[in-house]
Design a protein around this motif. Structure first.
Motif, PDB file in Angstrom:
ATOM      1  N   GLU A  51       0.823  -1.209   0.000  1.00 43.92           N
ATOM      2  CA  GLU A  51       0.000   0.000   0.000  1.00 43.92           C
ATOM      3  C   GLU A  51       0.858   1.261   0.000  1.00 43.92           C
ATOM      4  OE1 GLU A  51      -3.404   2.228   2.737  1.00 43.92           O
ATOM      5  OE2 GLU A  51      -2.671   0.231   3.279  1.00 43.92           O
ATOM      6  N   TRP A  52       2.034   1.202   0.631  1.00 45.53           N
ATOM      7  CA  TRP A  52       2.923   2.352   0.737  1.00 45.53           C
ATOM      8  C   TRP A  52       4.301   2.021   0.186  1.00 45.53           C
ATOM      9  CZ3 TRP A  52       1.048   6.956   2.667  1.00 45.53           C
ATOM     10  CH2 TRP A  52      -0.160   6.897   3.366  1.00 45.53           C
ATOM     11  N   ARG A  53       5.067   3.057  -0.094  1.00 41.25           N
ATOM     12  CA  ARG A  53       6.493   2.880  -0.351  1.00 41.25           C
ATOM     13  C   ARG A  53       7.266   4.020   0.294  1.00 41.25           C
ATOM     14  NH1 ARG A  53       8.714   5.414  -5.229  1.00 41.25           N
ATOM     15  NH2 ARG A  53       7.099   6.531  -6.374  1.00 41.25           N
ATOM     16  N   ARG A  54       8.417   3.691   0.813  1.00 40.33           N
ATOM     17  CA  ARG A  54       9.249   4.678   1.505  1.00 40.33           C
ATOM     18  C   ARG A  54      10.073   5.453   0.492  1.00 40.33           C
ATOM     19  NH1 ARG A  54      14.440   4.976   3.247  1.00 40.33           N
ATOM     20  NH2 ARG A  54      14.846   2.861   2.504  1.00 40.33           N
ATOM     21  N   LEU A  55      10.168   6.779   0.707  1.00 36.12           N
ATOM     22  CA  LEU A  55      10.984   7.616  -0.159  1.00 36.12           C
ATOM     23  C   LEU A  55      12.344   7.828   0.498  1.00 36.12           C
ATOM     24  CD1 LEU A  55       8.444  10.390  -1.231  1.00 36.12           C
ATOM     25  CD2 LEU A  55       8.931   8.198  -2.345  1.00 36.12           C
ATOM     26  N   PRO A  56      13.426   7.384  -0.108  1.00 37.07           N
ATOM     27  CA  PRO A  56      14.748   7.617   0.480  1.00 37.07           C
ATOM     28  C   PRO A  56      15.079   9.101   0.472  1.00 37.07           C
ATOM     29  CG  PRO A  56      14.962   6.744  -1.736  1.00 37.07           C
ATOM     30  CD  PRO A  56      13.499   6.672  -1.389  1.00 37.07           C
ATOM     31  N   SER A  57      15.944   9.525   1.378  1.00 36.14           N
ATOM     32  CA  SER A  57      16.344  10.931   1.469  1.00 36.14           C
ATOM     33  C   SER A  57      17.864  10.985   1.534  1.00 36.14           C
ATOM     34  CB  SER A  57      15.726  11.581   2.705  1.00 36.14           C
ATOM     35  OG  SER A  57      16.124  12.932   2.812  1.00 36.14           O
ATOM     36  N   TYR A  58      18.498  11.165   0.373  1.00 44.16           N
ATOM     37  CA  TYR A  58      19.952  11.119   0.296  1.00 44.16           C
ATOM     38  C   TYR A  58      20.581  12.492   0.473  1.00 44.16           C
ATOM     39  CZ  TYR A  58      19.147   6.520  -1.769  1.00 44.16           C
ATOM     40  OH  TYR A  58      18.746   5.238  -1.995  1.00 44.16           O
ATOM     41  N   ASN A  59      21.841  12.471   0.923  1.00 43.69           N
ATOM     42  CA  ASN A  59      22.649  13.676   0.773  1.00 43.69           C
ATOM     43  C   ASN A  59      22.883  13.839  -0.731  1.00 43.69           C
ATOM     44  OD1 ASN A  59      24.166  11.188   1.212  1.00 43.69           O
ATOM     45  ND2 ASN A  59      25.990  12.412   0.834  1.00 43.69           N
ATOM     46  N   ALA A  93      18.126  17.989  14.754  1.00 46.24           N
ATOM     47  CA  ALA A  93      17.240  18.882  14.004  1.00 46.24           C
ATOM     48  C   ALA A  93      16.081  18.109  13.388  1.00 46.24           C
ATOM     49  CB  ALA A  93      18.045  19.628  12.936  1.00 46.24           C
ATOM     50  N   PHE A  94      16.130  17.909  12.069  1.00 43.92           N
ATOM     51  CA  PHE A  94      15.029  17.265  11.356  1.00 43.92           C
ATOM     52  C   PHE A  94      15.278  15.758  11.252  1.00 43.92           C
ATOM     53  CE2 PHE A  94      15.370  21.589   9.711  1.00 43.92           C
ATOM     54  CZ  PHE A  94      14.051  22.046   9.748  1.00 43.92           C
ATOM     55  N   GLU A  95      14.488  14.981  11.975  1.00 41.71           N
ATOM     56  CA  GLU A  95      14.503  13.530  11.800  1.00 41.71           C
ATOM     57  C   GLU A  95      13.150  13.144  11.212  1.00 41.71           C
ATOM     58  OE1 GLU A  95      16.786  11.315  12.094  1.00 41.71           O
ATOM     59  OE2 GLU A  95      18.363  12.512  13.060  1.00 41.71           O
ATOM     60  N   TYR A  96      13.163  12.578  10.021  1.00 42.78           N
ATOM     61  CA  TYR A  96      11.882  12.262   9.395  1.00 42.78           C
ATOM     62  C   TYR A  96      12.037  11.172   8.342  1.00 42.78           C
ATOM     63  CZ  TYR A  96      13.376  15.138   5.381  1.00 42.78           C
ATOM     64  OH  TYR A  96      14.047  15.645   4.295  1.00 42.78           O
ATOM     65  N   VAL A  97      10.916  10.543   8.037  1.00 39.64           N
ATOM     66  CA  VAL A  97      10.847   9.577   6.962  1.00 39.64           C
ATOM     67  C   VAL A  97       9.504   9.764   6.263  1.00 39.64           C
ATOM     68  CG1 VAL A  97       9.996   7.814   8.584  1.00 39.64           C
ATOM     69  CG2 VAL A  97      10.902   7.106   6.364  1.00 39.64           C
ATOM     70  N   VAL A  98       9.516   9.712   4.932  1.00 39.26           N
ATOM     71  CA  VAL A  98       8.326   9.980   4.127  1.00 39.26           C
ATOM     72  C   VAL A  98       7.877   8.706   3.415  1.00 39.26           C
ATOM     73  CG1 VAL A  98       7.351  11.335   2.233  1.00 39.26           C
ATOM     74  CG2 VAL A  98       9.029  12.376   3.782  1.00 39.26           C
ATOM     75  N   PHE A  99       6.569   8.443   3.478  1.00 43.32           N
ATOM     76  CA  PHE A  99       5.964   7.323   2.766  1.00 43.32           C
ATOM     77  C   PHE A  99       4.884   7.871   1.835  1.00 43.32           C
ATOM     78  CE2 PHE A  99       7.505   5.574   6.746  1.00 43.32           C
ATOM     79  CZ  PHE A  99       8.097   4.378   6.369  1.00 43.32           C
ATOM     80  N   PHE A 137       7.693  12.655  11.653  1.00 47.46           N
ATOM     81  CA  PHE A 137       8.675  13.715  11.926  1.00 47.46           C
ATOM     82  C   PHE A 137       8.940  13.840  13.416  1.00 47.46           C
ATOM     83  CE2 PHE A 137       8.900  18.474  12.799  1.00 47.46           C
ATOM     84  CZ  PHE A 137      10.276  18.534  12.692  1.00 47.46           C
ATOM     85  N   GLN A 138      10.231  13.824  13.759  1.00 52.25           N
ATOM     86  CA  GLN A 138      10.662  14.029  15.143  1.00 52.25           C
ATOM     87  C   GLN A 138      11.565  15.258  15.182  1.00 52.25           C
ATOM     88  OE1 GLN A 138      12.360  10.660  17.633  1.00 52.25           O
ATOM     89  NE2 GLN A 138      14.171  11.950  17.528  1.00 52.25           N
TER      90      GLN A 138
END
Length: 249
Positions: free
Chosen positions: A87-95, A128-134, A146-147
């Motif tokens: 149902e979901w997929r995680r979006l990676p967040s790269y430098n 600071a920004f700790e987060y993961v997007v689905f 988001f934490q």
């Protein structure tokens, strides 16, 4: 000078040939003997510059609280995969590097190698920004866990309004990019309803309202993880653009 450079190069060769374990990666130079602090600094810089790998900042780290981990696992278990429903997929967040630099010092390859996505520019985990997007499979909904870290303080003990706006722009922009990349923010309208306690984990959810040609209208809300409290709500307008717009500035 030549001797110093040769010594640094030999140290770098030793460094890159080490069979690192996970614990050693966190302190990659711990197993290498250096004669001076300068040698250590140079080897670390060379290692960072030549490393072919990009780090995914959306994976759990030691700073994540129990609620952050719980929600990550909840959505991750619904992602596409052999044992998941998809149902979901995680979006990676790269430098990332500067791909579209247009002049001055930013053309320097060394400067480009140090470039980071704005929300990932603090190296200290959890600061600071700790987060993961689905994003949902049908691409109509997006959710971010988001934490907030201590460097995001605005009102005493609470998250700065600008940091909240940054996260809303990040989540809605990521959503819009999935729908029609590349995009740029044309308008962001935010209503703050209740402050977010510093360190709390919240949900940032966005959904597509409508599309009109190049325009994408997206709404967003920031709530407590159980949905009982509305912290912030917003609407955003994104424009689908051609990469040439970025090159022209």
């Amino acid at each position: 000078m030549a001797k110093n450079l040769f010594r640094i190069f030999r140290s770098f060769q030793s460094f890159v040939s080490l069979p690192f374990t996970k614990n050693q990666v966190a302190h990659p130079c711990a197993s290498v003997a250096f004669r001076t602090t300068f040698d250590r600094t140079m080897v670390q810089a060379l290692a960072s510059f030549f490393s072919p790998k990009s780090r995914d900042f959306s994976l759990p780290n030691s700073s994540w609280g129990e609620e952050m981990i719980r929600l990550y696992e909840f959505y991750n278990n619904q992602c596409e995969g052999e044992n998941h429903g998809g149902e979901w997929r995680r979006l990676p967040s790269y430098n990332r590097s500067l791909k579209y630099a247009s002049g001055g010092v930013y053309l320097s390859k060394i400067i480009q190698s140090k470039a980071r996505l704005f929300t990932r520019n603090i190296r200290e985990p959890g600061a600071a920004f700790e987060y993961v997007v689905f994003v949902s499979k049908d691409e109509q909904r997006c959710v971010c866990v988001f934490q907030s870290g201590h460097l995001l303080e605005g009102p005493p003990g609470h998250v700065h309004g600008g940091a909240i706006a940054t996260m809303i722009d990040t989540v809605t922009g990521s959503h819009a990019s999935i729908l029609s990349a590349p995009v740029m923010t044309a308008n962001l309208n935010i209503n703050y309803r209740s402050p977010i306690p510093l360190g709390n984990t919240v949900l940032v959810e966005s959904c597509l309202d409508k599309r009109e040609g190049r325009k994408l209208f997206i709404s967003c809300k920031v709530t407590s993880t159980d949905g009982s409290k509305l912290h912030t709500e917003a609407t955003a307008l994104f424009l689908s653009i051609n990469v040439s717009h970025l090159l022209r500035g």
